[in-house]
Design a protein around this motif. Structure first.
Motif, PDB file in Angstrom:
ATOM      1  N   ALA A   5     -13.925  26.285  67.592  1.00 18.09           N
ATOM      2  CA  ALA A   5     -13.062  27.438  67.338  1.00 18.09           C
ATOM      3  C   ALA A   5     -13.886  28.686  67.090  1.00 18.09           C
ATOM      4  O   ALA A   5     -14.975  28.629  66.521  1.00 18.09           O
ATOM      5  CB  ALA A   5     -12.162  27.143  66.139  1.00 18.09           C
ATOM      6  N   GLN A   6     -13.335  29.824  67.500  1.00 18.04           N
ATOM      7  CA  GLN A   6     -13.965  31.121  67.257  1.00 18.04           C
ATOM      8  C   GLN A   6     -13.013  32.084  66.554  1.00 18.04           C
ATOM      9  O   GLN A   6     -13.431  33.150  66.108  1.00 18.04           O
ATOM     10  CB  GLN A   6     -14.445  31.728  68.569  1.00 18.04           C
ATOM     11  N   THR A   7     -11.752  31.726  66.485  1.00 17.15           N
ATOM     12  CA  THR A   7     -10.767  32.551  65.783  1.00 17.15           C
ATOM     13  C   THR A   7     -10.063  31.697  64.739  1.00 17.15           C
ATOM     14  O   THR A   7     -10.091  30.452  64.798  1.00 17.15           O
ATOM     15  CB  THR A   7      -9.711  33.130  66.737  1.00 17.15           C
ATOM     16  N   ASN A   8      -9.417  32.361  63.794  1.00 16.40           N
ATOM     17  CA  ASN A   8      -8.691  31.628  62.763  1.00 16.40           C
ATOM     18  C   ASN A   8      -7.576  30.778  63.348  1.00 16.40           C
ATOM     19  O   ASN A   8      -7.361  29.633  62.915  1.00 16.40           O
ATOM     20  CB  ASN A   8      -8.134  32.599  61.713  1.00 16.40           C
ATOM     21  N   GLN A  10      -7.387  29.402  66.348  1.00  9.06           N
ATOM     22  CA  GLN A  10      -7.983  28.227  66.984  1.00  9.06           C
ATOM     23  C   GLN A  10      -8.397  27.200  65.939  1.00  9.06           C
ATOM     24  O   GLN A  10      -8.225  25.989  66.145  1.00  9.06           O
ATOM     25  CB  GLN A  10      -9.200  28.641  67.815  1.00  9.06           C
ATOM     26  N   TYR A  32     -10.364  31.964  55.016  1.00 11.30           N
ATOM     27  CA  TYR A  32     -10.447  32.952  56.093  1.00 11.30           C
ATOM     28  C   TYR A  32     -10.011  34.328  55.606  1.00 11.30           C
ATOM     29  O   TYR A  32     -10.636  35.352  55.944  1.00 11.30           O
ATOM     30  CB  TYR A  32      -9.601  32.537  57.300  1.00 11.30           C
ATOM     31  N   LEU A  36     -12.177  37.650  55.797  1.00 10.23           N
ATOM     32  CA  LEU A  36     -11.674  38.852  56.460  1.00 10.23           C
ATOM     33  C   LEU A  36     -11.849  40.076  55.566  1.00 10.23           C
ATOM     34  O   LEU A  36     -12.165  41.173  56.032  1.00 10.23           O
ATOM     35  CB  LEU A  36     -10.200  38.649  56.802  1.00 10.23           C
ATOM     36  N   ARG A  48     -21.865  39.968  68.555  1.00  8.11           N
ATOM     37  CA  ARG A  48     -20.717  39.083  68.343  1.00  8.11           C
ATOM     38  C   ARG A  48     -20.158  39.285  66.938  1.00  8.11           C
ATOM     39  O   ARG A  48     -20.926  39.362  65.966  1.00  8.11           O
ATOM     40  CB  ARG A  48     -21.124  37.615  68.524  1.00  8.11           C
ATOM     41  N   CYS A  52     -16.586  35.343  63.850  1.00  4.90           N
ATOM     42  CA  CYS A  52     -16.608  34.264  64.840  1.00  4.90           C
ATOM     43  C   CYS A  52     -17.637  33.209  64.453  1.00  4.90           C
ATOM     44  O   CYS A  52     -17.389  31.998  64.607  1.00  4.90           O
ATOM     45  CB  CYS A  52     -16.928  34.818  66.228  1.00  4.90           C
ATOM     46  N   VAL A  55     -16.200  31.200  61.430  1.00  2.00           N
ATOM     47  CA  VAL A  55     -15.158  30.280  61.902  1.00  2.00           C
ATOM     48  C   VAL A  55     -15.780  29.143  62.697  1.00  2.00           C
ATOM     49  O   VAL A  55     -15.410  27.965  62.548  1.00  2.00           O
ATOM     50  CB  VAL A  55     -14.113  31.029  62.751  1.00  2.00           C
ATOM     51  N   SER A  59     -15.614  25.196  62.060  1.00  2.00           N
ATOM     52  CA  SER A  59     -15.060  24.350  63.116  1.00  2.00           C
ATOM     53  C   SER A  59     -15.962  23.146  63.390  1.00  2.00           C
ATOM     54  O   SER A  59     -15.477  22.029  63.622  1.00  2.00           O
ATOM     55  CB  SER A  59     -14.886  25.173  64.391  1.00  2.00           C
TER      56      SER A  59
END
Length: 247
Positions: A5-8, A10, A32, A36, A48, A52, A55, A59
């Motif tokens: 995962a790269q986003t919350n 996901q 998260y 943020l 990047r 990401c 997360v 992941s």
């Protein structure tokens, strides 16, 4: 392509697919939300978004089925190193710790705290590779988080898009990190880690695509007063160390 995962969103979907219960997903949601707040405009050296990376590290921990407190700690592993708490004093302070505890609880905060203070040098990894069997359960968990961080930040050879000599960080340590990954996680994890830190596997990146050599930067400038106070605190720590030697 990334398999983690790269986003919350996901990450939440991954947790549900892995049968983490609603309480676990809610804890990751809280972690998260704090990330943020503390990393609103942070980017890796290659451009990047830093969120990401956070997360992605969480992941990896989730994919290998570690307990949810470790997943949450992985999502917050850099808060005391780089987080913007609105407190110009660098490092860990009681005020910062209280904010993290209020968001995710004492267990997750204690894991983040130990991670922050956990030695991670060439000599340290050499000792871990020899003595990991005698380490406490907590230190072994932190070591796994450290390995997950190394794996995540090297996926897609992203460090090659920085001007920093990232390969020098792993020279002479490949076997140590691989053996630790094999002993503490599993074969799949060890193979992945070996692939991304192996210099012979690193793709060639044009110099024109490389950005700064800093490990992290903020798109929003830090207030000048915060920079001054942080500078003075660092100078005071150096002075205290120097005075201690003469006591």
């Amino acid at each position: 392509m990334y398999k983690y995962a790269q986003t919350n969103i996901q990450l939440y979907s991954q947790l549900r697919a892995l049968n983490f219960d609603i309480n676990a997903v809610e804890l990751i949601f809280k972690a998260y939300e704090l990330s943020l707040e503390l990393f609103p405009s942070h980017f890796r050296a290659n451009g990047r978004p830093f969120l990401c990376h956070l997360v992605g590290t969480a992941s990896i921990m989730a994919e290998h089925k570690f307990r949810v407190e470790l997943v949450a700690a992985a999502l917050l592993h850099s808060v005391y190193l780089f987080g913007q708490f609105g407190d110009p004093r660098p490092g860990v302070t009681e005020r910062k710790r209280k904010q993290v505890i209020a968001a995710v609880g004492e267990e997750v905060e204690s894991l983040v705290m130990v991670y922050t203070e956990f030695p991670w040098s060439r000599s340290a990894t050499g000792e871990y590779a020899i003595q990991f069997g005698q380490m406490s359960d907590r230190d072994r968990e932190i070591l796994i988080m450290r390995l997950a961080n190394e794996l995540e930040e090297n996926l897609e050879f992203e460090m090659a898009y920085s001007r920093k000599d990232h390969l020098a960080l792993y020279e002479g340590r490949e076997d140590q990190l691989r053996s630790l990954a094999l002993a503490l996680v599993n074969d799949e994890f060890a193979v992945e880690l070996n692939a991304v830190i192996n210099p012979t596997q690193t793709s060639t990146v044009s110099e024109r695509l490389k950005r700064t050599d800093r490990c992290l930067f903020s798109a929003v400038p830090t207030p000048w007063l915060h920079r001054v106070v942080a500078y003075l605190y660092k100078k005071r720590r150096k002075l205290n160390k120097l005075l201690f030697r003469f006591k």
